[in-house]
Design a protein around this motif. Structure first.
Motif, PDB file in Angstrom:
ATOM      1  N   MET A   1       0.829  -1.197   0.000  1.00 24.62           N
ATOM      2  CA  MET A   1       0.000   0.000   0.000  1.00 24.62           C
ATOM      3  C   MET A   1       0.873   1.261   0.000  1.00 24.62           C
ATOM      4  N   MET A   2       0.323   2.360  -0.485  1.00 18.62           N
ATOM      5  CA  MET A   2       1.100   3.580  -0.678  1.00 18.62           C
ATOM      6  C   MET A   2       0.574   4.710   0.193  1.00 18.62           C
ATOM      7  N   ARG A   3       1.450   5.706   0.386  1.00 22.97           N
ATOM      8  CA  ARG A   3       1.062   6.962   1.031  1.00 22.97           C
ATOM      9  C   ARG A   3       0.828   7.973  -0.088  1.00 22.97           C
ATOM     10  N   ILE A   4      -0.398   8.498  -0.146  1.00 24.28           N
ATOM     11  CA  ILE A   4      -0.802   9.371  -1.240  1.00 24.28           C
ATOM     12  C   ILE A   4      -1.238  10.714  -0.676  1.00 24.28           C
ATOM     13  N   GLY A   5      -0.667  11.782  -1.197  1.00 21.85           N
ATOM     14  CA  GLY A   5      -1.081  13.129  -0.822  1.00 21.85           C
ATOM     15  C   GLY A   5      -1.957  13.737  -1.901  1.00 21.85           C
ATOM     16  N   ILE A   6      -3.107  14.234  -1.516  1.00 21.25           N
ATOM     17  CA  ILE A   6      -4.038  14.880  -2.442  1.00 21.25           C
ATOM     18  C   ILE A   6      -3.923  16.388  -2.248  1.00 21.25           C
ATOM     19  N   VAL A   7      -3.536  17.093  -3.289  1.00 20.12           N
ATOM     20  CA  VAL A   7      -3.435  18.553  -3.215  1.00 20.12           C
ATOM     21  C   VAL A   7      -4.670  19.135  -3.903  1.00 20.12           C
ATOM     22  N   GLY A   8      -5.580  19.658  -3.087  1.00 23.54           N
ATOM     23  CA  GLY A   8      -6.826  20.198  -3.607  1.00 23.54           C
ATOM     24  C   GLY A   8      -7.959  19.203  -3.470  1.00 23.54           C
ATOM     25  N   VAL A   9      -8.956  19.522  -2.644  1.00 26.15           N
ATOM     26  CA  VAL A   9     -10.056  18.594  -2.391  1.00 26.15           C
ATOM     27  C   VAL A   9     -11.298  19.069  -3.148  1.00 26.15           C
ATOM     28  N   GLY A  10     -11.149  19.175  -4.478  1.00 24.70           N
ATOM     29  CA  GLY A  10     -12.300  19.408  -5.335  1.00 24.70           C
ATOM     30  C   GLY A  10     -12.871  18.068  -5.772  1.00 24.70           C
ATOM     31  N   GLN A  11     -13.624  18.072  -6.864  1.00 19.78           N
ATOM     32  CA  GLN A  11     -14.275  16.846  -7.322  1.00 19.78           C
ATOM     33  C   GLN A  11     -13.256  15.762  -7.657  1.00 19.78           C
ATOM     34  N   VAL A  12     -12.174  16.137  -8.354  1.00 18.55           N
ATOM     35  CA  VAL A  12     -11.179  15.146  -8.758  1.00 18.55           C
ATOM     36  C   VAL A  12     -10.428  14.601  -7.549  1.00 18.55           C
ATOM     37  N   GLY A  13      -9.922  15.501  -6.708  1.00 13.27           N
ATOM     38  CA  GLY A  13      -9.160  15.071  -5.540  1.00 13.27           C
ATOM     39  C   GLY A  13      -9.975  14.238  -4.581  1.00 13.27           C
ATOM     40  N   GLU A  14     -11.205  14.675  -4.313  1.00 11.07           N
ATOM     41  CA  GLU A  14     -12.050  13.937  -3.384  1.00 11.07           C
ATOM     42  C   GLU A  14     -12.432  12.568  -3.936  1.00 11.07           C
ATOM     43  N   THR A  15     -12.810  12.515  -5.228  1.00 12.22           N
ATOM     44  CA  THR A  15     -13.244  11.250  -5.822  1.00 12.22           C
ATOM     45  C   THR A  15     -12.120  10.224  -5.825  1.00 12.22           C
ATOM     46  N   LEU A  16     -10.965  10.602  -6.357  1.00  9.94           N
ATOM     47  CA  LEU A  16      -9.861   9.647  -6.444  1.00  9.94           C
ATOM     48  C   LEU A  16      -9.305   9.311  -5.066  1.00  9.94           C
ATOM     49  N   GLY A  17      -9.180  10.309  -4.208  1.00 15.13           N
ATOM     50  CA  GLY A  17      -8.655  10.054  -2.877  1.00 15.13           C
ATOM     51  C   GLY A  17      -9.510   9.064  -2.094  1.00 15.13           C
ATOM     52  N   CYS A  18     -10.833   9.207  -2.189  1.00 17.13           N
ATOM     53  CA  CYS A  18     -11.730   8.277  -1.483  1.00 17.13           C
ATOM     54  C   CYS A  18     -11.606   6.867  -2.042  1.00 17.13           C
ATOM     55  N   ILE A  19     -11.487   6.756  -3.357  1.00 14.94           N
ATOM     56  CA  ILE A  19     -11.299   5.434  -3.971  1.00 14.94           C
ATOM     57  C   ILE A  19     -10.028   4.786  -3.452  1.00 14.94           C
ATOM     58  N   TRP A  20      -8.955   5.550  -3.386  1.00 12.99           N
ATOM     59  CA  TRP A  20      -7.672   4.970  -2.954  1.00 12.99           C
ATOM     60  C   TRP A  20      -7.680   4.631  -1.469  1.00 12.99           C
ATOM     61  N   ALA A  21      -8.338   5.441  -0.667  1.00  8.29           N
ATOM     62  CA  ALA A  21      -8.442   5.114   0.755  1.00  8.29           C
ATOM     63  C   ALA A  21      -9.228   3.818   0.943  1.00  8.29           C
ATOM     64  N   ARG A  22     -10.304   3.664   0.204  1.00  7.26           N
ATOM     65  CA  ARG A  22     -11.108   2.437   0.314  1.00  7.26           C
ATOM     66  C   ARG A  22     -10.348   1.219  -0.195  1.00  7.26           C
ATOM     67  N   ALA A  23      -9.375   1.448  -1.092  1.00 10.91           N
ATOM     68  CA  ALA A  23      -8.553   0.362  -1.605  1.00 10.91           C
ATOM     69  C   ALA A  23      -7.439  -0.024  -0.636  1.00 10.91           C
ATOM     70  N   GLY A  24      -7.302   0.723   0.478  1.00 13.45           N
ATOM     71  CA  GLY A  24      -6.339   0.374   1.512  1.00 13.45           C
ATOM     72  C   GLY A  24      -5.108   1.250   1.580  1.00 13.45           C
ATOM     73  N   HIS A  25      -5.027   2.285   0.751  1.00 12.09           N
ATOM     74  CA  HIS A  25      -3.886   3.196   0.798  1.00 12.09           C
ATOM     75  C   HIS A  25      -4.069   4.209   1.932  1.00 12.09           C
ATOM     76  N   GLU A  26      -2.960   4.760   2.404  1.00 12.41           N
ATOM     77  CA  GLU A  26      -2.997   5.868   3.356  1.00 12.41           C
ATOM     78  C   GLU A  26      -3.071   7.166   2.550  1.00 12.41           C
ATOM     79  N   VAL A  27      -4.133   7.923   2.759  1.00  9.41           N
ATOM     80  CA  VAL A  27      -4.382   9.093   1.921  1.00  9.41           C
ATOM     81  C   VAL A  27      -4.505  10.341   2.785  1.00  9.41           C
ATOM     82  N   ALA A  28      -3.759  11.384   2.428  1.00 15.18           N
ATOM     83  CA  ALA A  28      -3.848  12.684   3.086  1.00 15.18           C
ATOM     84  C   ALA A  28      -4.543  13.656   2.150  1.00 15.18           C
TER      85      ALA A  28
END
Length: 213
Positions: A1-28
């Motif tokens: 699993m990876m550590r992923i930083g999301i810069v900007g919590v708009g539609q793109v950042g929120e959508t992809l970040g939530c998918i990756w968190a649910r997949a088991g990654h650590e997401v900021a």
């Protein structure tokens, strides 16, 4: 699993970040709006609310969503895989740019601004509402994203993160091909803007409509 930083919590950042968190990654989730960041991570295991700078420092992979905004301190991105999902804005008449852009693509501009980053153009040709489908259903549909980067390992990582969302990946080549991904997104969005509603629906969901839930 990876550590992923999301810069900007708009539609793109929120959508992809939530998918990756649910997949088991650590997401900021990094946002200038602390309330929005906190709301995004609520009830989401493996997710953290941070400032944008903290999210960059947190991630081995960084999703850079601010369109056309270059990093204030490019050293913060040194050695990191940086995913660029950005597309150009339409002109004042709401039409999108000509197929071949003038000058550098967004991804090339980001690479020039942060020369030690490992920039990958990716996720700019996928409509975010399509990602509300389950990864299994998207995988069955054959939905794909485009990749462009000078770093082969970074492209492999990006393709793996696309797979977490149920997406295949098509390798366009080096970062100098990223203009093609942006031009394809322009053509798609122009068709979406000018076509009747039924055609818009068909363009987005054609491969999904006859598949079981």
């Amino acid at each position: 699993m990876m550590r992923i930083g999301i810069v900007g919590v708009g539609q793109v950042g929120e959508t992809l970040g939530c998918i990756w968190a649910r997949a088991g990654h650590e997401v900021a989730f990094g946002s200038r709006d602390s309330v929005k960041a906190a709301a995004t991570v609520k009830g989401l295991a493996g997710a953290h609310a941070m400032t944008q700078e903290q999210a960059v420092a947190f991630g081995d992979v960084v999703l850079w969503t601010p369109r056309g905004v270059m990093p204030a301190d490019p050293n913060l991105l040194a050695g990191k895989i940086v995913l660029d999902p950005n597309n150009r804005e339409p002109d004042p008449g709401r039409n999108y740019a000509s197929p071949r852009p003038n000058g550098l693509s967004y991804a090339e501009r980001l690479q020039a601004a942060a020369p030690q980053a490992r920039v990958v153009k990716v996720f700019n040709t996928i409509v975010m509402r399509v990602l509300r489908e389950t990864p299994e259903r998207l995988a069955a549909s054959g939905t794909q994203v485009l990749l462009a980067s000078d770093d082969g390992e970074a492209k492999t990582v990006a393709a793996g993160l696309a797979a977490d969302a149920g997406l295949g990946a098509v390798d366009l080549g080096g970062l100098d091909a990223s203009w093609l991904a942006e031009a394809m997104a322009d053509a798609f969005r122009q068709g979406m803007r000018t076509s009747p509603a039924e055609w818009r629906q068909a363009l987005v969901f054609a491969d999904l409509t006859d598949r079981p839930n």
